[in-house]
Structure formats: C-alpha cells, structure tokens
Design a protein around this motif. Structure first.
Motif, mmCIF file in Angstrom:
data_model
loop_
_atom_site.group_PDB
_atom_site.id
_atom_site.type_symbol
_atom_site.label_atom_id
_atom_site.label_comp_id
_atom_site.label_asym_id
_atom_site.label_seq_id
_atom_site.Cartn_x
_atom_site.Cartn_y
_atom_site.Cartn_z
ATOM 1 N N THR A 201 0.809 -1.223 0.000
ATOM 2 C CA THR A 201 0.000 0.000 0.000
ATOM 3 C C THR A 201 0.846 1.279 0.000
ATOM 4 O OG1 THR A 201 -0.140 -0.273 2.386
ATOM 5 C CG2 THR A 201 -2.045 -0.990 1.111
ATOM 6 N N ASP A 202 2.122 1.175 0.374
ATOM 7 C CA ASP A 202 2.985 2.365 0.352
ATOM 8 C C ASP A 202 3.811 2.443 -0.933
ATOM 9 O OD1 ASP A 202 4.741 0.322 0.743
ATOM 10 O OD2 ASP A 202 5.650 1.121 2.573
ATOM 11 N N GLY A 203 3.563 1.508 -1.845
ATOM 12 C CA GLY A 203 4.267 1.544 -3.128
ATOM 13 C C GLY A 203 5.545 0.726 -3.136
ATOM 14 N N ARG A 204 6.075 0.382 -1.938
ATOM 15 C CA ARG A 204 7.259 -0.480 -1.896
ATOM 16 C C ARG A 204 6.821 -1.929 -2.077
ATOM 17 N NH1 ARG A 204 10.320 1.098 3.572
ATOM 18 N NH2 ARG A 204 8.190 1.075 4.401
ATOM 19 N N LYS A 205 7.785 -2.828 -2.216
ATOM 20 C CA LYS A 205 7.459 -4.246 -2.344
ATOM 21 C C LYS A 205 6.590 -4.681 -1.155
ATOM 22 C CE LYS A 205 9.693 -8.688 -2.533
ATOM 23 N NZ LYS A 205 10.838 -9.508 -2.331
ATOM 24 N N MET A 206 5.549 -5.459 -1.417
ATOM 25 C CA MET A 206 4.681 -5.875 -0.309
ATOM 26 C C MET A 206 5.453 -6.789 0.632
ATOM 27 S SD MET A 206 0.839 -7.527 -0.330
ATOM 28 C CE MET A 206 0.050 -6.165 -1.161
ATOM 29 N N SER A 207 5.510 -6.399 1.890
ATOM 30 C CA SER A 207 6.299 -7.162 2.859
ATOM 31 C C SER A 207 5.783 -6.879 4.270
ATOM 32 C CB SER A 207 7.768 -6.736 2.764
ATOM 33 O OG SER A 207 8.470 -7.145 3.912
ATOM 34 N N LYS A 208 5.723 -7.925 5.075
ATOM 35 C CA LYS A 208 5.248 -7.752 6.449
ATOM 36 C C LYS A 208 6.117 -6.757 7.218
ATOM 37 C CE LYS A 208 3.080 -11.809 7.368
ATOM 38 N NZ LYS A 208 3.313 -13.196 7.639
ATOM 39 N N SER A 209 7.422 -6.766 6.926
ATOM 40 C CA SER A 209 8.297 -5.867 7.690
ATOM 41 C C SER A 209 8.065 -4.404 7.323
ATOM 42 C CB SER A 209 9.763 -6.264 7.521
ATOM 43 O OG SER A 209 10.053 -6.529 6.189
ATOM 44 N N TYR A 210 7.423 -4.119 6.190
ATOM 45 C CA TYR A 210 7.101 -2.729 5.852
ATOM 46 C C TYR A 210 5.703 -2.338 6.344
ATOM 47 C CZ TYR A 210 11.027 -2.907 2.517
ATOM 48 O OH TYR A 210 12.252 -3.028 1.929
ATOM 49 N N GLY A 211 4.918 -3.288 6.820
ATOM 50 C CA GLY A 211 3.558 -2.974 7.286
ATOM 51 C C GLY A 211 2.654 -2.473 6.165
ATOM 52 N N ASN A 212 2.837 -2.979 4.953
ATOM 53 C CA ASN A 212 2.086 -2.461 3.798
ATOM 54 C C ASN A 212 1.305 -3.560 3.079
ATOM 55 O OD1 ASN A 212 4.016 -3.979 2.580
ATOM 56 N ND2 ASN A 212 4.950 -2.323 1.409
ATOM 57 N N THR A 213 0.924 -4.584 3.839
ATOM 58 C CA THR A 213 0.371 -5.782 3.203
ATOM 59 C C THR A 213 -1.156 -5.785 3.110
ATOM 60 O OG1 THR A 213 0.351 -6.851 5.361
ATOM 61 C CG2 THR A 213 2.264 -7.270 3.970
ATOM 62 N N ILE A 214 -1.642 -6.548 2.148
ATOM 63 C CA ILE A 214 -3.053 -6.932 2.099
ATOM 64 C C ILE A 214 -3.050 -8.448 2.292
ATOM 65 C CG2 ILE A 214 -5.105 -7.105 0.631
ATOM 66 C CD1 ILE A 214 -4.089 -4.539 -0.785
ATOM 67 N N MET A 215 -3.643 -8.886 3.408
ATOM 68 C CA MET A 215 -3.581 -10.303 3.729
ATOM 69 C C MET A 215 -4.629 -11.081 2.929
ATOM 70 S SD MET A 215 -1.253 -9.663 5.798
ATOM 71 C CE MET A 215 -0.796 -11.268 6.411
ATOM 72 N N LEU A 216 -4.346 -12.356 2.690
ATOM 73 C CA LEU A 216 -5.314 -13.193 1.959
ATOM 74 C C LEU A 216 -6.613 -13.317 2.745
ATOM 75 C CD1 LEU A 216 -3.071 -16.133 0.623
ATOM 76 C CD2 LEU A 216 -3.684 -13.997 -0.496
ATOM 77 N N THR A 217 -6.520 -13.200 4.061
ATOM 78 C CA THR A 217 -7.713 -13.373 4.899
ATOM 79 C C THR A 217 -8.407 -12.045 5.235
ATOM 80 O OG1 THR A 217 -6.145 -13.450 6.720
ATOM 81 C CG2 THR A 217 -7.087 -15.542 6.018
ATOM 82 N N ASP A 218 -7.877 -10.921 4.740
ATOM 83 C CA ASP A 218 -8.548 -9.641 5.027
ATOM 84 C C ASP A 218 -9.961 -9.661 4.445
ATOM 85 O OD1 ASP A 218 -6.421 -8.511 6.335
ATOM 86 O OD2 ASP A 218 -5.715 -7.336 4.622
ATOM 87 N N PRO A 219 -10.970 -9.293 5.238
ATOM 88 C CA PRO A 219 -12.321 -9.204 4.667
ATOM 89 C C PRO A 219 -12.410 -8.018 3.700
ATOM 90 C CG PRO A 219 -12.300 -8.572 6.991
ATOM 91 C CD PRO A 219 -10.908 -8.982 6.653
ATOM 92 N N GLU A 220 -13.400 -8.076 2.817
ATOM 93 C CA GLU A 220 -13.489 -7.063 1.760
ATOM 94 C C GLU A 220 -13.455 -5.620 2.286
ATOM 95 O OE1 GLU A 220 -16.496 -7.656 -1.227
ATOM 96 O OE2 GLU A 220 -16.400 -5.540 -1.775
ATOM 97 N N PRO A 221 -14.209 -5.273 3.356
ATOM 98 C CA PRO A 221 -14.150 -3.872 3.808
ATOM 99 C C PRO A 221 -12.726 -3.451 4.185
ATOM 100 C CG PRO A 221 -15.963 -5.043 4.872
ATOM 101 C CD PRO A 221 -15.181 -6.067 4.128
ATOM 102 N N MET A 222 -11.965 -4.367 4.754
ATOM 103 C CA MET A 222 -10.587 -4.023 5.134
ATOM 104 C C MET A 222 -9.712 -3.844 3.892
ATOM 105 S SD MET A 222 -7.999 -5.937 7.735
ATOM 106 C CE MET A 222 -9.168 -5.991 9.054
ATOM 107 N N VAL A 223 -9.930 -4.699 2.896
ATOM 108 C CA VAL A 223 -9.158 -4.551 1.647
ATOM 109 C C VAL A 223 -9.456 -3.172 1.052
ATOM 110 C CG1 VAL A 223 -8.823 -5.412 -0.709
ATOM 111 C CG2 VAL A 223 -9.137 -7.033 1.183
ATOM 112 N N ARG A 224 -10.754 -2.813 1.028
ATOM 113 C CA ARG A 224 -11.131 -1.513 0.460
ATOM 114 C C ARG A 224 -10.504 -0.366 1.259
ATOM 115 N NH1 ARG A 224 -14.568 -1.542 -3.574
ATOM 116 N NH2 ARG A 224 -15.664 -3.479 -4.022
#
Ligand code: SF4
Length: 282
Positions: A201-224
């Motif tokens: 979400t911050d434009g860098r490579k998606m990585s847990k250590s950057y805190g910029n992830t969209i998880m596979l289990t995120d519900p739709e409202p959270m993804v949005r």
C-alpha cells in the motif's frame, strides 16, 4: 537414514514458506499461485518451514504453532489440494535435521559466509542477534529440505536462484565423498518463476516488515480501506491533473487483477483525468 525413492513418472518439486503469520497477496502472487498450477503437472511437496522460522525468530516461539496453522489454512484456501500434493510441517519430519547435520559436516564455512542474504539480513534485522550457528547454517537446512526428497526442481524467483545453486554445490561435494557410482543426492534445478510486480500500500514491495500488506484473509471492507490509503502517481496532485497508471502502484494492481475492460477504463480515465483516484481504487 532411509531413502525416499521417486516412483512417480512426474518430476518432483519441493518448496516451502516460513510461518511468520498469515500470508499476504505478495506471497500469493510470488509463489502460492504458481504452486497451485504446479500441483497438476508435478509430484509436489509443499511444506511449512517452522525450523527455518527459528533461524531468525528463536527468541520468541510463542506464536510459531499458531502461525504454522495459519499458513496451512492459507495454503488450502489458495487451492493447494492434499489429494494432488503433499503438505507437511518440516519439524514433523526429523530426517530434515538429520540430513542437515550430515551435510553440515562437508559444507565449507566460506560458502555460507558468502551467501548474499546472510550479511544483508544481519545488517537489516538489527533488532535481534543473528550471529548464531543456526542462522549461518540455514542454507544447509534448506539444502537438506530439498535433497531429502530428491527433488528435481525448486520453484524460485530470480533472487533465490543462488540458493538452489548452493544446494547443488552442497550435494556435489557430498556425492564426491560418499557416492560410489551414481549420485546419492541428485542436484535439483531451479524452476524460475516470473512473478508480476506486486506493490504494497505504500508503493514499496509488499512485505510484512514494511507494514504495507493486504492479507489473503482480510475481509473485503478491510481490503477496500487499505486500498483507499494506497499511494498513487505522485505527479497527480489534484483531481484535475492527468496521471499515469504505469508509474502508479494502484495501476500495477489493476494490471494483475482487473479485466481488460476495467484496465482500459483506468488507462483512459487516468491519463485524461476523467476519473479520480478514489473511483479508480474502488
Ligand atoms: S487514477 Fe488510478 S492509476 Fe491513475 S494515479 Fe489515480 S490511482 Fe493511480
């Protein structure tokens, strides 16, 4: 140590992930989606590398069992089918440790010290002490993971090809000492996976250590919600400014996930400023 023979006519593939928690879209696009395809063509072994997690996260193991379960659930949810491939937890197969110990006897220290990610991770992960025998030796454990199954191929991204090459060298040296006629430990090949660029979400490579992830289990409202905060083309400051989806992380996501119809709408709308970023993210 008993031998595992490959009686399947299909080439054997081995791969695994470290259980550091739930998986994100980057894990999915970078590996998991490819594994789901491979299970139809290859004799596949996919594992949860819980001992590998210990090489960096040895100080606090309280979440390891839960994280391993989360990864297994994500494997299944993504489409890995236990009827088509073998799914297992590394630490339940003690022979991984046994072979790693034996390979450790013949692997020169210099090979491990020269692994690019070794120094890089020690420098980057400054919040923990990685000057341990286990962390230095993780490529030996990785070699054992692969060689124990006599895997023909290991699906990897370009940045991991060096690890497969090191596994081949470790096998070659071991065979040089102990294999009388044919290779005791066949050398695996890298099966190069070209994964699309998937920004966080911050434009860098998606990585847990950057805190910029969209998880596979995120519900739709959270993804949005996460997409709403996603960075866009920095040149598009005002709604009336034209943008360029080719330099926008949201554009990168559209290229992967959207239909050609939506992609056309994004391309035309962004470049002519006829759609706004909020609409585009929606
Ligand atoms: S309209 Fe879409 S592609 Fe263009 S800058 Fe905004 S978010 Fe990015």
């Amino acid at each position: 140590m008993s031998e595992l023979s490959n009686s399947s006519p299909r080439p054997r593939v081995l791969s695994g992930m470290r259980p550091t928690g739930k998986l994100h879209l980057g894990n999915y696009m970078g590996a998991l989606a490819n594994w789901v395809k491979l299970q139809d063509k290859y004799d596949c072994y996919f594992f949860i590398a819980d001992w590998h997690a210990l090489t960096t996260d040895y100080a606090d193991t309280s979440q390891l069992a839960l994280n391993s379960m989360e990864v297994l659930l994500d494997y299944l949810a993504a489409g890995l089918d236990p009827g088509k491939c073998v799914l297992f937890l590394q630490s339940r197969v003690l022979q991984h440790a046994e072979l790693a110990l034996l390979l450790g006897m013949t692997t020169p220290l210099g090979w491990l010290e020269r692994v690019p990610s070794y120094k890089e991770m020690i420098e980057n992960l400054t919040n923990r002490d990685l000057t341990t025998y286990g962390f230095l030796g993780y490529p030996v454990l990785m070699a054992a993971d692969i060689l124990i199954y006599k895997a023909d191929c290991v699906p990897v991204g370009e940045d991991q090809v060096a690890h497969v090459e090191l596994t081949r060298e470790i096998a070659r040296r071991f065979n040089g000492f102990y294999a009388k006629q044919k290779d005791l430990l066949p050398e695996p090949q890298a099966l190069l996976t070209r994964a699309p660029k998937l920004p966080g979400t911050d434009g860098r490579k998606m990585s847990k250590s950057y805190g910029n992830t969209i998880m596979l289990t995120d519900p739709e409202p959270m993804v949005r919600q996460k997409l709403k905060t996603m960075v866009t083309d920095p040149a598009r400051v005002r709604r009336s400014d034209a943008g360029n989806p080719d330099v926008c992380p949201v554009g990168d996501l559209h290229k992967i996930f959207s239909s050609s119809e939506t992609m056309t709408k994004v391309n035309v709308g962004c470049r002519s400023a006829s759609i706004g970023c909020i609409e585009c993210k929606g």
